[in-house]
Scaffold this active site. Structure first.
Site, mmCIF file in Angstrom:
data_model
loop_
_atom_site.group_PDB
_atom_site.id
_atom_site.type_symbol
_atom_site.label_atom_id
_atom_site.label_comp_id
_atom_site.label_asym_id
_atom_site.label_seq_id
_atom_site.Cartn_x
_atom_site.Cartn_y
_atom_site.Cartn_z
ATOM 1 N N LEU A 101 71.364 -55.130 13.602
ATOM 2 C CA LEU A 101 71.366 -56.092 14.704
ATOM 3 C C LEU A 101 69.970 -56.382 15.237
ATOM 4 O O LEU A 101 69.820 -57.204 16.139
ATOM 5 C CB LEU A 101 72.246 -55.582 15.854
ATOM 6 C CG LEU A 101 73.721 -55.391 15.548
ATOM 7 C CD1 LEU A 101 74.449 -54.902 16.794
ATOM 8 C CD2 LEU A 101 74.355 -56.679 15.052
ATOM 9 N N ASP A 102 68.957 -55.700 14.693
ATOM 10 C CA ASP A 102 67.617 -55.802 15.253
ATOM 11 C C ASP A 102 66.714 -56.720 14.445
ATOM 12 O O ASP A 102 66.773 -56.759 13.215
ATOM 13 C CB ASP A 102 66.972 -54.414 15.343
ATOM 14 C CG ASP A 102 67.617 -53.555 16.407
ATOM 15 O OD1 ASP A 102 67.751 -54.052 17.535
ATOM 16 O OD2 ASP A 102 67.989 -52.405 16.126
ATOM 17 N N GLY A 103 65.858 -57.434 15.182
ATOM 18 C CA GLY A 103 64.850 -58.282 14.579
ATOM 19 C C GLY A 103 63.617 -57.487 14.185
ATOM 20 O O GLY A 103 63.571 -56.254 14.303
ATOM 21 N N TYR A 126 72.992 -46.588 15.926
ATOM 22 C CA TYR A 126 73.943 -47.061 14.944
ATOM 23 C C TYR A 126 74.846 -45.902 14.526
ATOM 24 O O TYR A 126 74.540 -44.728 14.772
ATOM 25 C CB TYR A 126 73.205 -47.672 13.751
ATOM 26 C CG TYR A 126 72.526 -48.975 14.106
ATOM 27 C CD1 TYR A 126 73.236 -50.171 14.096
ATOM 28 C CD2 TYR A 126 71.188 -49.013 14.494
ATOM 29 C CE1 TYR A 126 72.631 -51.379 14.448
ATOM 30 C CE2 TYR A 126 70.581 -50.202 14.850
ATOM 31 C CZ TYR A 126 71.306 -51.375 14.828
ATOM 32 O OH TYR A 126 70.704 -52.556 15.202
#
Length: 294
Positions: A68-70, A110
């Site tokens: 979910l991370d950029g 996570y």
């Protein structure tokens, strides 16, 4: 719906932080940092300085596949792992931070690192360290649907129920991140297994996006709060103090991560001081949204 506080002194820290900010007619400021970034020592220094401005600190568990991370958080997590992050660092940092002040401490991880460590042991150690609650954004039943079934699921039920049992037994709040385009029924279902905070993305996509907040965000926050009965945290896309002020006008909490880390990236020789300056700027943002006294 789950709105009561779990039987834990550590979980109560989040409730108290939200009550304080609510009394000041503003959102609580939450600041996120992966533990061990940029190094164990510098990261802990940064967290102590950030705690002077934040209502909540969210400690991230670095992971090799943060879906979910950029790029900003991905790079920070990779740097923390390269510097030798171990799960013990999370528990030690939380213990030190909760002993040092009144800032509530949450954790974010996570599912895979929790599964590998052991959900029950992980929850128990978090509670012993004073952590108030946990966000696991990629649980298959409560996250974005990107997770997969595991051997743990087959043996003890779904990943979500496995974690919920462990967190409840340890007295931890279990936060959730709403998926895109969730129906009313889905939001109500999420509310029934959530406590402490329910998270709403401020912008679509990965963390670290630099774009205007969605014009539909105020309505979404009200909808989630109505359907779940829970305080709503807005994150994923709060990139400036002005955006923090904007979201603070209708959210219960504003979570900032990439924007702080981006500044730390730019000043690697003064990461802790730079993090403190960013924390101060965002704290001024959320306080700016407080209505004038009458």
């Amino acid at each position: 719906m789950t709105t009561s506080t779990p039987p834990s002194w550590s979980a109560a820290g989040l409730d108290h932080a939200l009550a304080r900010s609510r009394a000041e007619q503003r959102a609580a400021l939450g600041l996120y940092l992966p533990v061990g970034y940029p190094t164990r020592a510098a990261g802990l220094d940064a967290l102590h300085l950030m705690a002077k401005h934040a209502d909540v600190l969210q400690l991230g568990v670095p992971h090799t596949d943060p879906v979910l991370d950029g790029p900003v958080i991905r790079r920070a997590a990779a740097q923390a792992l390269d510097a030798g992050f171990r799960m013990r660092d999370l528990f030690d940092a939380a213990t030190e931070l909760t002993a040092a002040g009144t800032t509530a401490v949450l954790a974010m991880s996570y599912w895979k690192p929790i599964e590998v460590y052991g959900p029950r042991a992980f929850a128990e150690e978090l509670a012993a360290a004073g952590v108030a609650g946990m966000l696991v954004p990629d649980l298959p039943e409560t996250g974005t649907g990107t997770g997969t079934k595991t051997e743990t699921d087959a043996e003890t039920g779904t990943a979500a129920s496995t974690w919920q049992r462990a967190a409840h037994a340890a007295g931890l709040h279990t936060s959730t991140l709403i998926p895109p385009r969730a129906s009313d029924a889905h939001l109500a279902a999420l509310g029934s297994v959530t406590s402490g905070l329910i998270h709403v993305p401020a912008t679509p996509g990965l963390t670290g996006a630099r774009r205007p907040l969605s014009p539909y965000l105020p309505h979404l926050v009200r909808r989630v709060r109505t359907l779940t009965g829970l305080p709503v945290a807005v994150g994923i896309g709060i990139g400036t103090p002005d955006q923090a002020a904007q979201a603070s006008a209708y959210a219960d909490s504003v979570i900032v991560g990439s924007a702080v880390i981006r500044r730390m990236h730019a000043q690697p020789g003064a990461a802790a001081v730079t993090a403190a300056e960013a924390a101060r700027d965002f704290a001024e943002g959320v306080r700016r949204a407080r209505p004038p006294s009458t």
